[in-house]
Design an enzyme around this catalytic site. Sequence first.
Site, short mmCIF file in Angstrom:
data_model
loop_
_atom_site.label_atom_id
_atom_site.label_comp_id
_atom_site.label_asym_id
_atom_site.label_seq_id
_atom_site.Cartn_x
_atom_site.Cartn_y
_atom_site.Cartn_z
N GLU A 87 0.78 -1.24 0.07
CA GLU A 87 -0.07 -0.02 -0.16
C GLU A 87 0.85 1.21 -0.02
OE1 GLU A 87 -2.77 -0.04 3.40
OE2 GLU A 87 -3.08 -2.22 3.13
N CYS A 100 3.02 8.04 1.98
CA CYS A 100 3.59 7.11 3.09
C CYS A 100 3.85 6.02 2.19
CB CYS A 100 2.35 7.18 4.09
SG CYS A 100 2.89 5.89 5.31
N CYS A 107 5.41 -7.93 7.68
CA CYS A 107 6.29 -7.08 8.75
C CYS A 107 6.22 -8.27 9.98
CB CYS A 107 5.55 -5.94 9.48
SG CYS A 107 6.71 -5.13 10.79
N CYS A 111 3.66 -5.87 16.24
CA CYS A 111 3.32 -4.91 17.33
C CYS A 111 1.45 -5.36 17.54
CB CYS A 111 3.28 -3.51 16.88
SG CYS A 111 5.03 -2.92 16.45
N CYS A 114 -1.10 -3.65 15.65
CA CYS A 114 -0.98 -3.00 14.06
C CYS A 114 -1.46 -4.14 13.20
CB CYS A 114 0.44 -2.96 13.98
SG CYS A 114 0.80 -2.44 12.19
N ASN A 285 -6.06 4.21 14.75
CA ASN A 285 -7.10 3.87 13.62
C ASN A 285 -7.50 2.38 13.80
OD1 ASN A 285 -7.99 4.25 10.88
ND2 ASN A 285 -6.23 4.99 10.17
N CYS A 327 -2.34 1.29 8.37
CA CYS A 327 -1.19 0.33 7.95
C CYS A 327 -2.07 -1.03 7.60
CB CYS A 327 -0.18 0.32 8.64
SG CYS A 327 0.49 1.72 8.92
N1 SAH Z 1 7.77 -0.19 11.46
C1 SAH Z 1 7.78 1.10 11.51
C2 SAH Z 1 7.01 1.96 10.45
C3 SAH Z 1 5.62 1.38 9.81
S1 SAH Z 1 4.25 1.57 11.03
C4 SAH Z 1 7.38 1.71 12.81
O1 SAH Z 1 7.06 0.94 13.79
O2 SAH Z 1 7.39 2.79 13.10
C5 SAH Z 1 4.04 3.37 11.11
C6 SAH Z 1 3.39 3.86 12.36
O3 SAH Z 1 2.05 3.58 12.62
C7 SAH Z 1 3.96 3.38 13.76
O4 SAH Z 1 4.22 4.18 14.83
C8 SAH Z 1 2.97 2.36 14.18
O5 SAH Z 1 3.04 1.96 15.36
C9 SAH Z 1 1.73 2.85 13.80
N2 SAH Z 1 0.53 2.32 13.80
C10 SAH Z 1 0.35 0.96 13.39
N3 SAH Z 1 -0.86 0.54 13.56
C11 SAH Z 1 -1.61 1.66 13.54
C12 SAH Z 1 -3.17 1.94 13.90
N4 SAH Z 1 -3.89 1.06 13.50
N5 SAH Z 1 -3.51 3.37 13.99
C13 SAH Z 1 -2.54 4.23 14.20
N6 SAH Z 1 -1.20 4.15 14.17
C14 SAH Z 1 -0.83 2.91 13.90
#
Ligand code: SAH
Length: 337
Positions: A87, A100, A107, A111, A114, A285, A327
């Site tokens: 994406e 972005c 990944c 987390c 996520c 989100n 994401c």
């Molecule tokens: N792996 C990297 C970059 C990708 S995620 C990182 O962890 O920074 C980009 C950002 O979006 C990160 O801060 C991640 O924790 C956050 N993120 C992931 N899922 C999300 C969601 N559902 N709502 C808001 N932020 C989210």
Amino acid sequence: MNIYGYSPRKLKEYFEYIGENPAKAMIIFDGIYRRGLKGFTEYGFAERIVERLNADFDFALPKVVEKRECEDAAKLLLELSDGEYVETVLMRQMFGNCICVSTQVGCNMGCKFCQSGLLKTRRNLTAAEITGQALTIAREFDCRIDGVSVMGIGEPFDNFEAVADFCEIVTEDKGLAVGRRHVTVSTCGIVPGIYDYADLPRPCNLAISLHAPTDELRTELMPINKAYPIAEVIKAAEYFSGKTHRRVTLEYVMLKGVNDTAENAKQLAGLVRGHDFYVNLIPYNSTDSGYTKSSAETVSEFCAVLKDNGVIATKRREFGADLNAACGQLRADYTGQ
Ligand code: SAH
């Protein structure tokens, strides 16, 4: 080989390797990124060079398979040459168009909140595929790109070389010419990657997904914290800001009832104070992770506590929530994974 994966340095090395003047690399950069050329016949190079370049390089871009658009944002689902999907997002900000980009298919960081982490990394993207996302957005929406967040699917420092090359390509004056201060790489906190990034000849900005002020809570949300706990992440961030004189962004996603109390804000302020960092509060989100977003009121209160404790903090504006744009969500909708 895909030409869009070549940084200025690597393209110069290529010309040296084929025994030609490396200055040609920058002529090509200007041609492909500024004039949109997709071949080598218009540069006035000798026939044998054109033949060699044609044999060595292609100009393939990912294929747009789905496009969602609303007033201030757009999202593309792209199909790569081997049938994988990633994406890319366009956000129309006050200062310009910010994109972005994704860095991996899936990944491995896992987390808990996520969506991207639900699919383990299938492979790294090449630098060409990361640059390809930027070029596809620029072409699809006929726009200039003013800022880049390396915050899409994937962990950038798990794919370091491609991301470093992409940063060089996208910031090259003779190419897309995005200012280095308008390119931000976001990591979940892979400490050796932060040091390597700080040591690049010309790093862009750094953001770190902190998301919790204590190791106990952070480990619960982000398994990477077991390998690289908060103190080490902060030390690495300090090294980056000391070396580059750039302020580091600490991202903090606001999860209702999990990390959003006034006490959490005070703990966070304790970590940030005295460093050249600032906190970016991210509205969550919603996905089907079980976590929900903190209310706007809670976010404001949290932000106020940070400010009262001497920390610079901003609330991230929400883009494209109606695009189902968190994401990995579009990809998941499309592929069912
Ligand atoms: N792996 C990297 C970059 C990708 S995620 C990182 O962890 O920074 C980009 C950002 O979006 C990160 O801060 C991640 O924790 C956050 N993120 C992931 N899922 C999300 C969601 N559902 N709502 C808001 N932020 C989210």
